[in-house]
Design an enzyme around this catalytic site. Structure first.
Site, PDB file in Angstrom:
ATOM      1  CG  HIS A   1     -34.442  30.832  83.186  1.00 24.98           C
ATOM      2  ND1 HIS A   1     -33.981  31.394  82.014  1.00 24.98           N
ATOM      3  CD2 HIS A   1     -35.184  31.796  83.799  1.00 24.98           C
ATOM      4  CE1 HIS A   1     -34.437  32.637  81.928  1.00 24.98           C
ATOM      5  NE2 HIS A   1     -35.166  32.899  82.992  1.00 24.98           N
TER       6      HIS A   1
ATOM      7  CG  HIS B   1     -34.525  36.583  86.802  1.00 29.95           C
ATOM      8  ND1 HIS B   1     -33.610  35.589  86.602  1.00 29.95           N
ATOM      9  CD2 HIS B   1     -35.484  36.386  85.871  1.00 29.95           C
ATOM     10  CE1 HIS B   1     -33.983  34.828  85.578  1.00 29.95           C
ATOM     11  NE2 HIS B   1     -35.129  35.288  85.117  1.00 29.95           N
TER      12      HIS B   1
ATOM     13  CD  GLU C   1     -42.946  37.230  86.595  1.00 34.48           C
ATOM     14  OE1 GLU C   1     -41.725  37.300  86.382  1.00 34.48           O
ATOM     15  OE2 GLU C   1     -43.802  37.160  85.698  1.00 34.48           O
ATOM     16  CG  ASP C   2     -42.088  32.515  87.930  1.00 38.96           C
ATOM     17  OD1 ASP C   2     -42.949  33.353  87.609  1.00 38.96           O
ATOM     18  OD2 ASP C   2     -41.164  32.153  87.187  1.00 38.96           O
TER      19      ASP C   2
ATOM     20  CG  ASP D   1     -35.172  36.690  81.991  1.00 42.73           C
ATOM     21  OD1 ASP D   1     -35.069  35.452  81.895  1.00 42.73           O
ATOM     22  OD2 ASP D   1     -36.234  37.279  82.286  1.00 42.73           O
TER      23      ASP D   1
ATOM     24  CG  ASP E   1     -19.105  45.403  53.200  1.00 43.04           C
ATOM     25  OD1 ASP E   1     -20.005  44.749  52.638  1.00 43.04           O
ATOM     26  OD2 ASP E   1     -19.296  46.508  53.726  1.00 43.04           O
TER      27      ASP E   1
END
Ligand code: MN
Length: 753
Positions: A65, A90, A94-95, A156, A276
């Site tokens: 990812h 990124h 957080e993780d 992301d 169109d």
């Protein structure tokens, strides 16, 4: 799981990660200098280490990812090494167990601050069960720090959308919804058209799988036919441009699935009638930036030698680029099979901007104007965000409006270009120029013609704002502007002005009281507040400060005592917060007697009892139900009907008692009498129509005149209307007093026509 197996997996993951890394470095070689590769490697190593052993929902190692996001950031948005490193990192803070401090220590302050922004976005956005306006606001706050935060967040989201398949269906819907609602418009605003289109299509696929499949397969079925049409249309163009030695690329892309569906919805037509379906794009190699524009027009001229252009469909985004930086020349021409075809003419540079948005500007640093536009946009968002009073939902509306509204381009008298949202008014323009110009605006000249401030301006208008130092901001201006900037300025200025006025008024009153040697006690205020018919001290100050209330009679007022109460009793004042007044009103109503005579009035005179001609006194305008007296000046004169409490009548009674005749109302349904109401309250949109609705609906009364004035968010109004009797009028007063925002409504007992 045996130890051996585990090791085996780890080795697998390492090999897998190395392959991803190699691919990433290959794809970013265009935007990254050799010396920065080490930096990217360092970020990659930390990401790999910290996500080790973690799997995505799809079963692949998690590192897939961040690397995919980094790849989007560089090859689809065109950002450099710092952004690539941030994309790789990124999800780390957080993780995993790594902290922001660790990142700062390893990669420096700038990277840490971008990661912080990304983490904050995740914190407020991804984890919330539904999209909250307040969260959205917080998220955008990070935008003002470094736009890369939003760009990486978009990458992301794009990768998550591309791999949404492995999510459970309810999550799919939530993520897809957010994507259409927020991320796609953001991408659009930043000029990332390719990403915007893909986000929209992917989101549409999960929200409406059936329609998506239908349209997708129809596009596929049409593919061959479309290619033929493109060829047929393009061949003559290719021929002439090659003859003129222009280096170019021509392609016909189908419209996106989402935009076709949108068009089907808006026009309410089936797929087959969306004609169109494609736009032809001509991307030419420019000789140099200075001649690009001339080149565009030359190509335009060559094409229109072959196909007839639609006169009103030329879009020159070169002379005035869109606020997000988009530049191109669009022309719609009549194709060989009798259908309009849109042709977009762009240089390679313009094309890159169109695909990658403003990030591409960083590559073409020469183009200052467009960078300026983006700065302006961010500044505008900042202004909205920094307004602490703004209600979150209202803010969201305004933001969305500014996001979606297509823009108009208008000119100052000196010919400077300004970009405003569509449907902006002259007043918006005034505030766009300067807050003080807006605050003092009294009118405008659009293309040298005088127009009011709420005039809706159009692209190409040249606008001059006429100002006056006497002008004061009006609350209703809030309904006459469209831009968030103007709204914020008006609200702020009103607040500031009110504060000034209150202070000024307070001083005036204090000085006056000092002059009269009176202490400003609560007893004093109890006296003067009702006397000036205001509700609060601040309102009193504000009206003194603005000159609405004059203090010439202050001495007299302070000397008055009980008389004041009497007047208020008579004036039938109903105030929502004052129940005793309502009780008085009820008493008055039930006391109104109904007679069943055909004549509106029985007027008795000692000498004769025949029908007397009468007139309603202009000084007090009695209506049936009022206690009245008649005044007959002499034998031949008509009787004039006054209210019994009319000061003129009282004067007549005491000085010419012999001319007074007794008069009583009969019930009166056919004739209407003029009455006047004064009302005040908190101003809000639509209050005037609520009032007039009640008057016309509930009573079938006729309004003769309605006048409403607002200041400081307070409105004051006067209504002159025809009613049948006092009961009528009292019912009306009661009903009006129930309208939201109405503070006081009362009959004006002493008005002169
Ligand atoms: Mn992520």
């Amino acid at each position: 799981m045996t130890k051996q197996n585990e090791n085996h997996k780890i080795i697998d993951e390492d090999i897998y990660a190395e392959e991803l890394y190699k691919d990433l470095i290959e794809s970013c070689s265009m935007h990254v200098k050799a010396k920065d590769i080490q930096f990217i490697r360092k970020a990659f190593d930390l990401a790999k280490k910290s996500h080790k052993g973690v799997k995505r929902k799809s079963g692949e190692p998690y590192i897939l990812h961040p690397v995919a996001v980094a790849k989007i950031v560089t090859s689809e948005i065109g950002l450099g090494a710092k952004a690539i490193a941030c994309a790789l990192l990124h999800d780390v803070v957080e993780d995993t167990d790594y902290t922001l401090n660790d990142i700062e220590h390893l990669f420096g302050e700038k990277i840490a601050s971008i990661i912080d922004g990304l983490t904050k976005i995740s914190g407020v956005f991804d984890n919330s069960s539904s999209l909250q306006a307040e969260n959205f606001r917080k998220m955008l706050l990070t935008l003002s720090d470094d736009v890369r935060v939003i760009l990486i967040k978009l990458a992301d989201r794009l990768h998550n959308m591309r791999t949404l398949e492995s999510m459970p269906p309810n999550k799919q819907l939530k993520i897809a919804g957010e994507t259409t609602y927020l991320y796609a418009p953001l991408a659009h605003r930043l000029g990332l058209y390719a990403i915007k289109t893909e986000l929209e299509d992917l989101s549409f696929k999960y929200r409406h799988p059936k329609y998506f499949q239908e349209i997708a397969s129809k596009i596929y079925d049409n593919e061959k036919k479309r290619q033929q049409e493109i060829n047929r249309f393009s061949l003559p163009i290719i021929e002439i441009l090659s003859q003129k030695n222009i280096e170019f690329d021509i392609n016909g892309r189908p419209k996106s699935i989402y935009s076709i569906w949108n068009k089907m919805q808006i026009k309410n037509v089936p797929f087959e009638e969306i004609y169109d379906l494609m736009a032809i794009r001509i991307i030419f190699k420019s000789e140099n930036k200075e001649t690009e524009k001339a080149q565009c027009w030359r190509i335009y001229s060559l094409i229109t030698d072959i196909y007839t252009p639609k006169p009103d469909r030329i879009r020159d985004w070169i002379s005035s680029p869109k606020a997000n930086g988009y530049e191109a020349l669009h022309v719609t021409v009549m194709g060989p099979n009798g259908k309009w075809v849109e042709v977009q003419i762009r240089s390679e540079r313009m094309n890159e901007i169109a695909e990658r948005g403003f990030a591409a500007h960083w590559k073409y640093k020469g183009n200052k104007t467009n960078e300026g536009e983006l700065d302006k946009w961010i500044k505008r968002i900042r202004q909205m965000l920094e307004n602490p009073a703004a209600d979150a939902l209202e803010f969201l509306d305004e933001f969305k409006m500014n996001l979606f509204a297509s823009e108009i381009m208008v000119f100052t008298p000196k010919g400077e270009l300004r970009t405003l949202p569509k449907y902006s008014t002259a007043l918006d323009f005034a505030y766009e120029i300067h807050t003080q110009i807006g605050n003092k605006a009294i009118g405008a000249k659009v293309n040298h013609k005088l127009v009011p401030l709420n005039y809706v301006i159009k692209s190409g208008d040249q606008i001059e704002i006429i100002t006056s130092n006497k002008q004061r901001i009006q609350t209703e201006w809030l309904n006459q502007v469209k831009t968030a900037k103007a709204k914020t300025s008006i609200t702020d200025s009103i607040k500031a002005e009110t504060k000034d006025r209150i202070e000024k008024g307070k001083k005036i009153l204090e000085n006056k009281l000092k002059e009269l040697k009176v202490q400003p006690s609560s007893r004093v205020f109890r006296k003067i507040i009702p006397e000036f018919q205001v509700q609060t001290k601040d309102e009193l100050y504000s009206k003194i400060g603005s000159g609405i209330i004059k203090l010439d009679d202050l001495k007299k007022i302070l000397k008055k005592n009980t008389k004041n109460k009497l007047i208020r009793y008579w004036s039938l004042q109903f105030s929502k917060s004052n129940t005793t007044n309502k009780e008085k009103k009820n008493k008055q109503t039930s006391n109104t007697k109904e007679f069943d005579y055909k004549q509106p009035l029985i007027i008795s005179d000692d000498s004769e009892n025949e029908k007397l001609k009468y007139d309603i006194a202009k000084c007090c305008n009695p209506i049936p139900g009022d206690e009245v007296v008649g005044y007959k000046k002499n034998e031949t004169a008509d009787v004039i009907i006054h209210k019994a409490k009319c000061p003129n009548a009282i004067k007549l009674m005491s000085s010419q008692g012999n001319c007074i005749v007794v008069a009583k109302w009969t019930s009166q349904k056919h004739l209407s009498f003029l009455a006047k109401l004064t009302l005040s309250g908190i101003d809000r949109l639509g209050i005037a129509s609520d009032i007039t609705n009640i008057i016309s609906k509930e009573l079938n009364a006729n309004i003769r005149k309605i006048y409403i004035e607002t200041h400081d968010g307070i409105f004051e109004g006067e209504i002159e209307l025809y009613v049948h009797n006092v009961q009528n009028l009292n019912n009306l007063i009661l009903n009006i007093s129930k309208i939201k925002g109405i503070d006081s409504v009362k009959r004006d007992e002493s008005f002169v026509k």
